[in-house]
Write an enzyme that holds these catalytic residues in place. Structure first.
Site: not given
Ligand code: SF4
Lengths: 347, 81
Positions: B19-20
């Site tokens: 992530c992201p």
């Protein structure tokens, strides 16, 4: 007057949350923009390490956007950002954080974005004096000027300490309803948060990225030093966040997983690195990052791998070594004694 | 990736991305799709279990399914324009 539109640089912290809220309260349509540099502190290692499984893994920027009920555009700037990290015109902060160049770059990208998307101005959560290097009274015009945003950059939390910007001069926003925060104290932000009835917000301790982290910066310096240049790929900078990094010799270092989650993550790199794991005992996965790896180097890497396996006190541990062509061989070694792994080797 | 829901849906593999990045890949993929299109996504970052639903809520796309299976996190998103 048609509704004006602003884009807000959302880091996920309190200041950008408040700055956005202040402008929304004035009837402006706000959308968020968040830049992914590759160094962002967003749960990477938390996501990987099993021991951190219970920790909150939310992405703070997304969470902030949801609280504010705004759209969030996350922009991947990993490639373009490299030149900022490798060669910052305004130098580094305490570690390898090129904060001033970084701010200029992000505002520049936001300025390009508002032109492409027909938005009117940009807002940030900057506060004069909040950060010693990048958030000073003298740096504010540098950021506005060098980014090209000029007077379209509004800092709602400290606007009253700065010359009026176009959104204020043209009465898109009411300057009287903006703020005059300055200095390192967080009290004004906390009380404004209370006023907006915000209770749960991120308070990142060490800034917004790993470049402000001493330990991380020293691993990145080591990478640059032994490669002989400052180039990096996304995988390089992600791997610096994972495992133990041990450099026993100038031509190579080993990355040894510390637990199951890291082992699983490092398994994804099996085709890019020579890797080792103990087969006689449970243990870590080790990647070798280096050049001209000799048989002697492989044996040392095997002994280090054995040292961190459950056979660490055994007389002999069998370790499998797999090269980049996926050819494997087994070696039986005596695990390194903890004292044999010199403190200087740990990055 | 083999179809986990339906072979006629669009697919996105974000395995190994942290992530992201999975969210960015979803965001960029959905820009190319039309209203009503389905996108199935496979991820390995457990953070996506929070982030992809949050991204869908913010951007008003419909998250039809999310599940965890053998250290993989699977999502089915319907594009809403
Ligand atoms: S801490 Fe990192 S992301 Fe934040 S301004 Fe400095 S270099 Fe940029």
């Amino acid at each position: 007057m048609t509704q004006k539109k602003a884009v807000s640089l959302i880091s996920g912290g309190l200041d950008s949350l408040l700055a956005t809220k202040v402008i929304q309260e004035q009837g402006i349509h706000v959308e968020g923009i968040n830049f992914f540099t590759g160094f962002c502190v967003e749960g990477h290692t938390h996501a990987i390490r099993k021991k951190d499984k219970q920790k909150q893994k939310r992405n703070n920027a997304l969470w902030v956007a949801e609280q504010l009920n705004i759209k969030l555009h996350i922009v991947d700037i990993v490639e373009e950002y490299k030149s900022i990290v490798m060669n910052p015109k305004h130098g580094y902060g305490a570690h390898l954080n090129p904060c001033l160049d970084c701010k200029i770059f992000m505002v520049k990208k936001a300025h390009e974005w508002i032109k492409e998307n027909n938005f009117d101005f940009i807002i940030t959560g900057e506060v004069i004096g909040q950060r010693p290097k990048s958030q000073r009274k003298e740096t504010m015009p540098v950021i506005s000027g060098k980014s090209g945003a000029g007077d379209l950059l509004l800092r709602p939390l400290c606007a009253k300490n700065l010359p009026a910007t176009r959104p204020e001069l043209e009465n898109w926003v009411d300057r009287e309803k903006l703020y005059d925060f300055s200095g390192r104290s967080r009290k004004p932000q906390m009380s404004l948060a209370e006023q907006f009835e915000l209770e749960d917000y991120a308070q990142p301790a060490g800034g917004c990225c790993f470049l402000t982290d001493e330990n991380y910066a020293s691993k990145l310096s080591d990478l640059w030093k032994f490669r002989g240049n400052r180039e990096y790929e996304l995988d390089d900078i992600i791997l610096l966040k994972i495992g133990r990094h041990i450099r026993p010799k100038p031509n190579f270092k080993v990355i040894v997983s510390r637990e199951e989650g890291e082992t699983r993550f490092l398994e994804g790199y099996k085709k890019q690195f020579i890797y080792l794991h103990s087969i006689s005992h449970k243990g870590p996965l080790t990647l070798i990052d280096g050049d001209e790896i000799s048989d002697e180097d492989l044996l040392l890497a095997a002994q280090i791998t054995a040292r961190f396996s459950q056979g660490r006190t055994a007389d002999q541990v069998t370790v499998e070594i797999i090269d980049k062509k996926q050819q494997s061989k087994e070696v039986t070694v005596k695990p390194c004694h903890p004292n044999d792994i010199l403190n200087d080797w740990y990055l | 990736m083999t179809g986990i829901y339906n072979m006629s849906t669009h697919q996105l593999d974000t395995q190994r991305l942290l992530c992201p990045l999975p969210v960015i890949r979803v965001q960029d993929k959905i820009k190319e799709l039309n209203n009503g299109d389905l996108l199935e996504v496979v991820c390995t970052d457990p953070g996506t279990m929070n982030d992809i639903p949050a991204w869908c809520r913010i951007n008003e796309h419909l998250l039809k399914e999310k599940k965890e299976q053998n250290h993989q996190y699977l999502f089915l998103i319907e594009v809403v324009r």
